[in-house]
Each structure stands twice: as structure tokens, then as C-alpha cells.
Write an enzyme that holds these catalytic residues in place. Sequence first.
Site, PDB file in Angstrom:
ATOM      1  N   CYS A  14      41.004  42.822  38.397  1.00  0.00           N
ATOM      2  CA  CYS A  14      41.816  42.327  39.511  1.00  0.00           C
ATOM      3  C   CYS A  14      41.046  42.201  40.827  1.00  0.00           C
ATOM      4  O   CYS A  14      41.476  41.472  41.720  1.00  0.00           O
ATOM      5  CB  CYS A  14      43.025  43.247  39.714  1.00  0.00           C
ATOM      6  SG  CYS A  14      44.168  43.281  38.320  1.00  0.00           S
ATOM      7  N   TYR A  15      39.929  42.900  40.972  1.00  0.00           N
ATOM      8  CA  TYR A  15      39.186  42.815  42.232  1.00  0.00           C
ATOM      9  C   TYR A  15      38.318  41.571  42.311  1.00  0.00           C
ATOM     10  O   TYR A  15      37.741  41.265  43.362  1.00  0.00           O
ATOM     11  CB  TYR A  15      38.291  44.048  42.421  1.00  0.00           C
ATOM     12  CG  TYR A  15      37.213  44.227  41.377  1.00  0.00           C
ATOM     13  CD1 TYR A  15      36.009  43.550  41.469  1.00  0.00           C
ATOM     14  CD2 TYR A  15      37.386  45.084  40.300  1.00  0.00           C
ATOM     15  CE1 TYR A  15      35.008  43.703  40.517  1.00  0.00           C
ATOM     16  CE2 TYR A  15      36.403  45.259  39.349  1.00  0.00           C
ATOM     17  CZ  TYR A  15      35.217  44.564  39.450  1.00  0.00           C
ATOM     18  OH  TYR A  15      34.243  44.724  38.503  1.00  0.00           O
TER      19      TYR A  15
END
Length: 263
Positions: free
Chosen positions: A89-90
Site C-alpha cells: 500500500c505504500y
Amino acid sequence: MLKENPKMSTQAEPSLNARHDMLIKEVPKLGEKAASKAIKEWGRPKSDITHLIFCSISGVDAPGADYKLVNLLGLNPSVKQFMLYQQGCYAGGTVLRLAKDLAENNADARVLVVCSEMTVVSFRGPCETQLDNMVGQALFADGASAAIVSASPLLVERSLFHVVSVKQTILPNSEAILNQIETTLGLEKEKLRASKHMLSEYGNMSSACVLFVLDEMRKRSVEERKATMGEGLTWGVLYGFGPGMTMETVLLHSVPIQYNSGK
């Protein structure tokens, strides 16, 4: 899809091959939709794109989704490709960090950034004893986002945000990330309204989320006739959180909005 692959709806049946076959076909196609919208708004010919960064946690293939996207978009075969798999997700922050480096170190570079994510690999049918699994499936979602990054925009190119600085670090894990940030930094409620709105409307689309949030901010800024793309503010910080727990930090400088007089 489920009728054609009934094993996907059960907890223990083997179905990875079917899921993976879907991903390697559909992830580039979803990315193409987002990239085409970005290129259309950008307004310059596709042949001016010099670099492509494609990011996805959904499936792995060779040649990869970046290669397939070049063909789907009809990009120059000499475009320099970078494929980021399994970042998490980053990675929406990661692709901006990499794009910044490429743009600043290659004269006249135009870097097309594409994040495309699909949740079919983790889908499972309902199970009364696995409430957490159902919550996770309700939270995560499919989505694709794209942007074009340059260090030397021309007058015909409308800048939205300036990527001032970037950083990656590893942190202790934390639940309810948005609420933790809001509380720890003492933020007013409206500071994260774009992030919370996108999560509410679309769910967690992994790497694609941060570009969705930036797009939501600039749309609201125009609708509410703010002074800048950053909802009237000049400076902002973009955070991307993912496995590790890894955090990408991007310092952004917001571009003023030029309104036509009398409108």
C-alpha cells in the site's frame, strides 16, 4: 466469474492458477484505462513519454504488466520501463519518489506513473468463523491511478503539485492508521477529509490510493474555488503506509489555481 471458477468461493479449494490468470490479463487493462485518462488530460502526444513506472501487488508475470501496458497504449517501444511488484500500500509514494529521481536526472523526461491493483487473488467465499476475512474483503478494492511527472514542465502542461522531497522509513505496526495520524499530529478533521472520503467511497486500493486522494483534493479545490490545488494550502505531506510497516513520505508544494475572471 465465480460461476466459471466455483473453487474461488470456498476456503480450501485450490484456485491460485485461475486467480493469477485473471490478474495478468486484467491488471494491465485496468492500468490502461487510468493511463489513457491521464494522457488525455496532459494533452501532449504519447510519443513524448520517455519513462514508464508500473506498480502492482496483483500477480507476477514475465514479460510483465509494464510491457503489456506499452502495447495497450501504443507507447514508443524505446520507452524506459520499470516494473514494481509486491510493494504494497505504500507504493503510491514509492512511484512518485522514483519518478522524481528519473525526471530530475534525465533532461526533458516525461515519466508516466501507473498503479493498478485488483483483489481477486485474496477473495474468499463467506465463512461464519472468519469475520476478519470478511472485514478485509469489504475494506480492500480494485482501482488504478496514473500521473505524468516532469522536472521541467512546459507552458502547455498544467502542473498540479510539486514533489519537493521524498523519504522512506520503517515503523512499528499501527492499526487504524488515519485515526492514529489525526490524533498524534493533532490535526483538524478537515485535514484528512479527502483520504477518508476515498476510503469510504472506494476502499483500500493499495498503491493506487494516494493518487486518488490527490485527484480528489484538486477537484474539491476547484469546486470550492480555493487558491491552490491543495485545498487552498501551499504545503502538504503525502504518507503511504504498507507492509513492514513501511512508510513513504512525500513533501508537496501546491500549485496556485488560475480562474477565469467573471466565472
